[in-house]
Design a protein around this motif. Structure first.
Motif, PDB file in Angstrom:
ATOM      1  N   ARG A  22       2.551 -23.880  -0.146  1.00  0.00           N
ATOM      2  CA  ARG A  22       1.436 -24.833  -0.010  1.00  0.00           C
ATOM      3  C   ARG A  22       1.067 -25.135   1.432  1.00  0.00           C
ATOM      4  O   ARG A  22      -0.087 -25.451   1.723  1.00  0.00           O
ATOM      5  CB  ARG A  22       1.805 -26.138  -0.721  1.00  0.00           C
ATOM      6  N   THR A  23       2.048 -25.050   2.347  1.00  0.00           N
ATOM      7  CA  THR A  23       1.766 -25.472   3.720  1.00  0.00           C
ATOM      8  C   THR A  23       1.726 -24.318   4.727  1.00  0.00           C
ATOM      9  O   THR A  23       1.024 -24.409   5.733  1.00  0.00           O
ATOM     10  CB  THR A  23       2.813 -26.501   4.198  1.00  0.00           C
ATOM     11  N   ARG A  24       2.497 -23.231   4.481  1.00  0.00           N
ATOM     12  CA  ARG A  24       2.511 -22.116   5.429  1.00  0.00           C
ATOM     13  C   ARG A  24       2.460 -20.790   4.677  1.00  0.00           C
ATOM     14  O   ARG A  24       3.375 -19.961   4.779  1.00  0.00           O
ATOM     15  CB  ARG A  24       3.760 -22.189   6.310  1.00  0.00           C
ATOM     16  N   PRO A  25       1.404 -20.570   3.916  1.00  0.00           N
ATOM     17  CA  PRO A  25       1.364 -19.382   3.055  1.00  0.00           C
ATOM     18  C   PRO A  25       1.390 -18.062   3.803  1.00  0.00           C
ATOM     19  O   PRO A  25       1.845 -17.051   3.258  1.00  0.00           O
ATOM     20  CB  PRO A  25       0.057 -19.553   2.275  1.00  0.00           C
ATOM     21  N   TYR A  26       0.916 -18.045   5.058  1.00  0.00           N
ATOM     22  CA  TYR A  26       0.905 -16.770   5.784  1.00  0.00           C
ATOM     23  C   TYR A  26       2.310 -16.332   6.190  1.00  0.00           C
ATOM     24  O   TYR A  26       2.518 -15.169   6.548  1.00  0.00           O
ATOM     25  CB  TYR A  26      -0.014 -16.864   7.006  1.00  0.00           C
ATOM     26  N   ARG A  27       3.284 -17.251   6.126  1.00  0.00           N
ATOM     27  CA  ARG A  27       4.674 -16.851   6.347  1.00  0.00           C
ATOM     28  C   ARG A  27       5.131 -15.839   5.299  1.00  0.00           C
ATOM     29  O   ARG A  27       6.008 -15.018   5.554  1.00  0.00           O
ATOM     30  CB  ARG A  27       5.596 -18.083   6.275  1.00  0.00           C
ATOM     31  N   LEU A  28       4.544 -15.937   4.114  1.00  0.00           N
ATOM     32  CA  LEU A  28       4.956 -15.043   3.029  1.00  0.00           C
ATOM     33  C   LEU A  28       4.788 -13.585   3.427  1.00  0.00           C
ATOM     34  O   LEU A  28       5.618 -12.732   3.101  1.00  0.00           O
ATOM     35  CB  LEU A  28       4.148 -15.337   1.763  1.00  0.00           C
ATOM     36  N   ALA A  29       3.692 -13.279   4.115  1.00  0.00           N
ATOM     37  CA  ALA A  29       3.417 -11.891   4.473  1.00  0.00           C
ATOM     38  C   ALA A  29       4.468 -11.349   5.437  1.00  0.00           C
ATOM     39  O   ALA A  29       4.787 -10.152   5.414  1.00  0.00           O
ATOM     40  CB  ALA A  29       2.023 -11.768   5.090  1.00  0.00           C
ATOM     41  N   ALA A  30       5.023 -12.213   6.266  1.00  0.00           N
ATOM     42  CA  ALA A  30       6.034 -11.769   7.229  1.00  0.00           C
ATOM     43  C   ALA A  30       7.432 -11.759   6.631  1.00  0.00           C
ATOM     44  O   ALA A  30       8.260 -10.918   6.976  1.00  0.00           O
ATOM     45  CB  ALA A  30       6.004 -12.671   8.465  1.00  0.00           C
ATOM     46  N   ASP A  31       7.707 -12.693   5.711  1.00  0.00           N
ATOM     47  CA  ASP A  31       9.077 -12.906   5.245  1.00  0.00           C
ATOM     48  C   ASP A  31       9.421 -12.218   3.935  1.00  0.00           C
ATOM     49  O   ASP A  31      10.596 -11.927   3.683  1.00  0.00           O
ATOM     50  CB  ASP A  31       9.342 -14.409   5.058  1.00  0.00           C
ATOM     51  N   VAL A  32       8.427 -11.982   3.078  1.00  0.00           N
ATOM     52  CA  VAL A  32       8.714 -11.531   1.714  1.00  0.00           C
ATOM     53  C   VAL A  32       8.160 -10.129   1.520  1.00  0.00           C
ATOM     54  O   VAL A  32       6.942  -9.913   1.592  1.00  0.00           O
ATOM     55  CB  VAL A  32       8.107 -12.493   0.661  1.00  0.00           C
TER      56      VAL A  32
END
Length: 765
Positions: free
Chosen positions: A183-193
């Motif tokens: 909900r707050t940092r969705p673009y982290r998903l592209a780097a982490d997952v």
């Protein structure tokens, strides 16, 4: 069934999934309403739903012109069963890891209708069940809690188009913080997952209200463009190219993209490097992701350091009598080396870094054997490696010295760090790496860092094959004009090899001449212009014709190599057809449906990502194997790889696997098969290039069968392709400015050799 305010409500038990798209969640399934009669077809997004669950489905009834009446799902909730029979079936369906049908029966027999409440509220009481020990009790309790948490994440993500498998990965990455990150940092998903790219993260970001022109979004988009470029083989992108791609992706003003690019360089470590232009041309302003810039600088420095080392771990060859050494080798092997082979042997044993290249039938393998034989005679510690398990096995058979994959040699750890590096180098005097055209920038850097000073490094490969799947074109850059790396290119095709249609045609293709497809016993073309007919014919050739005529096993000995993944004759479609023909569904054959695929015992599969946590030293992109077991209770699938290692996959990890009856030519690099079948259709026109066809043909040891369009074959021979990758390695090795643009692979077969091969091949017809 009841009628709701917004449509129909259907409560039913999910019996089986007929089709599921792992990316969108769109599912076709059959459910039991509990009222007797036939099963009902439901279609729509059923993210997370598993066979055995009771669902409350909301949606509407419709009629499909081909499949008839079906329920179109708009959303659903899971309903826990209330009856003893329903609970027994629910627990025994494989939904809860560690509970199979027999254990489910024992649990329900003991607790009755209270079984689910006990697992939920008093899990320690499971120990009351006969023969259910504390270890299994803890596993079941943990699986139940994880399933609940994952379900909550999936329900929250259902409206955002995130698949079940990605929801599982998000939960395993962030745990209870999953929804907060989404909900707050969705673009982290592209780097982490793994499995989540910018576009999926962007969809989620829009759903949670992040503005289209936010700095966070634009910076994430720029990093994605660079990451996607490395997936296409580039180590960097020129500024103009990076800006154009980012503006097209993000659909925001160019000034905003430039501003965010400056911020990324200043605040987040993106590397900007300017290479002076050549001959008055403008400079090339290059942008690198940090790992690729570090690896390129480190690799160039490492190669220079090895080549210039004062120490020599094989000093016996510094002043050896080469005439005597080669005569001894002749007596030992019974074979006299050609002039080019002799030069390569001298180079490998006298230079700290050397490259040996050449096409099939030119004696690379025997040259390597000769180098190893002479080094062993002087007591050298020899290390042999190759990028794939198949290539390592072949190198072992060739030399009589055990070879391993580069990954195993370096003992790569979770995160990709190697156990061996400059501080802890390999114990070796001679390191030989075969199939070096497959070495990408990151792996080559790790390898060179692990070679001790004074040791000799020999890189062997065919530079005319496709470059590595990963970023870089290391072998091509080492052989580029002006680089200081000593090398030998073998061009003489030996008499025995020249009788092979596979070898002869490989050289014809590489020289730009069409292959000879008539009158040969090991090279054939089955012509058809229709792509779907080419697919059917490919299957018939693999399953029936080749085994009948040549006695080859269609799964073990025959590999289909497709130019593309998609399309009627692409690898994906051919895998479905070949699986149906070679490993059909049977009651006694275990299987697991995952997304749009079904994995069965006996299936030929391939890993599609580096996973450093699996196996003894990780499992890597391109590793092939065979499914040997499917355990519905433990929810695991077992694969025995080409390296004879048994690897277990949780069902949630099956997006790391694809079927490998057919693979793309790019994914076949470094492997060799008794027989190769290549479908060539005009639907793959963009990918039909000379080095792709050459690579496919050179994967075969005994037999090549082309299936498809003569026009497509002519295009593949004719099209040289740009072959351009943005790399700076050759520039760094030369120590001179990099010309505008990027490094180029050197020329292929010399003209006089090409003419000789044309005449030779023509004489066979």
């Amino acid at each position: 069934m009841e009628q709701g305010r917004t449509g129909a409500v259907l409560e039913a038990t999910l019996e089986r999934v007929t089709y599921a798209n792992s990316q969108t969640g769109y599912t076709v399934a059959r459910v039991d309403t509990g009222r007797g009669g036939d099963l009902v077809t439901v279609v729509g997004s059923l993210l997370g739903a598993q066979p055995g669950e009771t669902l409350r489905l909301r949606g509407r009834w419709g009629a499909h012109p081909q499949y008839g009446r079906q329920f179109q799902v708009e959303d659903y909730t899971t309903v826990l069963p209330a009856t003893v029979q329903g609970i027994r079936r629910y627990l025994g369906s494989g939904l809860v890891k560690g509970i199979g049908p027999r254990l489910a029966e024992r649990i329900v027999d003991h607790f009755g209708a209270d079984a689910l409440r006990v697992i939920e509220e008093e899990p320690a009481r499971l120990a009351e069940v006969p023969n259910l020990g504390p270890k299994r009790t803890r596993l079941i309790t943990a699986a139940w809690e994880e399933q609940k948490a994952i379900k909550e994440v999936m329900v929250s993500l259902q409206g955002m188009g995130v698949s079940t498998s990605l929801a599982v990965r998000i939960f395993r990455q962030y745990g209870d913080a999953s929804l907060g990150v989404v909900r707050t940092r969705p673009y982290r998903l592209a780097a982490d997952v793994w499995g989540i790219g910018f576009r999926t993260a962007d969809t989620i970001a829009a759903a949670v209200g992040i503005p289209h022109d936010s700095t966070e979004r634009v910076e994430a988009g720029l990093q994605f463009v660079l990451s996607e470029a490395t997936g296409q083989g580039h180590c960097f992108l020129p500024e103009a190219d990076l800006l154009a791609r980012a503006i097209d992706l993000l659909q925001v003003p160019a000034d905003l993209v430039r501003h965010c690019l400056v911020l990324l360089v200043a605040e987040q470590g993106l590397v900007r490097e300017e290479f002076p232009g050549a001959d008055g041309e403008l400079p090339t302003v290059a942008y690198y992701l940090v790992p690729f810039h570090r690896a390129e600088v480190s690799l160039a420095a490492g190669l220079r350091r090895l080549a210039a080392a004062d120490d020599d771990r094989m000093p016996a060859f510094a002043e050896v009598d080469w005439d005597a050494a080669l005569a001894w080798l002749h007596r030992r092997t019974g074979v006299e080396l050609a002039a080019g082979q002799q030069e390569a042997v001298r180079l490998a044993l006298s230079e700290r870094v050397a490259v040996l290249t050449g096409g099939p039938g030119c004696g690379k393998s025997f040259t390597v054997r000769s180098v190893v034989t002479l080094a062993a005679a002087k007591g050298a510690r020899i290390v042999l490696a190759a990028p794939t398990g198949r290539a390592a096995k072949r190198l072992t058979e060739l030399t009589g010295v055990a070879a391993v994959t580069v990954h195993r040699l370096l003992e790569l750890r979770p995160g990709g760090d190697a156990a061996f590096d400059r501080e802890r180098p390999l114990q070796a005097d001679l390191v030989v790496v075969d199939e070096s055209s497959m070495l990408d920038l990151l792996l080559a850097n790790k390898l060179v860092r692990a070679v001790p000073p004074g040791a000799h490094l020999l890189l062997v490969g065919d530079v005319d094959q496709l470059p590595s799947v990963g970023a870089g074109q290391v072998l091509g850059d080492l052989l580029a004009a002006g680089t200081p790396i000593p090398h030998v290119r073998l061009t003489q095709v030996f008499r025995q090899a020249s009788r092979s249609g596979v070898v002869t045609n490989a050289h014809r293709i590489n020289a730009g001449s069409p292959p000879q497809v008539r009158g040969l016993e090991d090279f054939f073309l089955f012509p058809t212009e229709d792509a779907e007919e080419a697919a059917r014919l490919t299957v018939d050739v693999v399953v029936r014709r080749i085994p009948a005529r040549f006695g080859l096993d269609p799964r073990r000995d025959v590999q289909v190599l497709a130019p593309v993944h998609r399309g009627p004759a692409g690898a994906a479609a051919l895998n479905e057809l070949l699986q149906d023909a070679l490993t059909p569904a049977r009651p006694d054959r275990g299987e697991k449906r995952f997304g749009g695929r079904v994995f069965r015992v006996g299936d030929k599969v391939s890993q599609i990502r580096n996973d450093y946590d699996k196996g003894a030293n990780g499992v890597f992109n391109g590793t092939q194997g065979v499914v040997t077991a499917v355990d519905a209770v433990e929810q695991t699938l077992t694969v025995v790889t080409d390296e004879d290692e048994s690897i277990r996959y949780d069902f949630a990890e099956l997006d790391e696997l694809v079927h490998a009856y057919a693979v793309t030519v790019h994914r076949s690099q470094g492997s060799e098969y008794p027989c190769v079948v290549v479908p060539l259709t005009t639907s793959a026109w963009v990918m039909l290039q000379r080095n792709l066809l050459y690579t496919a043909v050179t994967r075969a040891k005994q037999l090549v069968v082309l299936v498809g369009s003569p026009r497509a074959l002519a295009q593949a021979v004719r099209a040289t392709g740009s072959g351009r990758r943005h790399t700076g390695l050759a520039h760094r090795l030369r120590g001179r400015p990099l010309p505008a643009g990027c490094a180029r692979t050197p020329a292929t077969v010399p003209g006089d050799f090409a003419d000789r091969e044309r005449r030779h091949a023509a004489s066979l017809g």
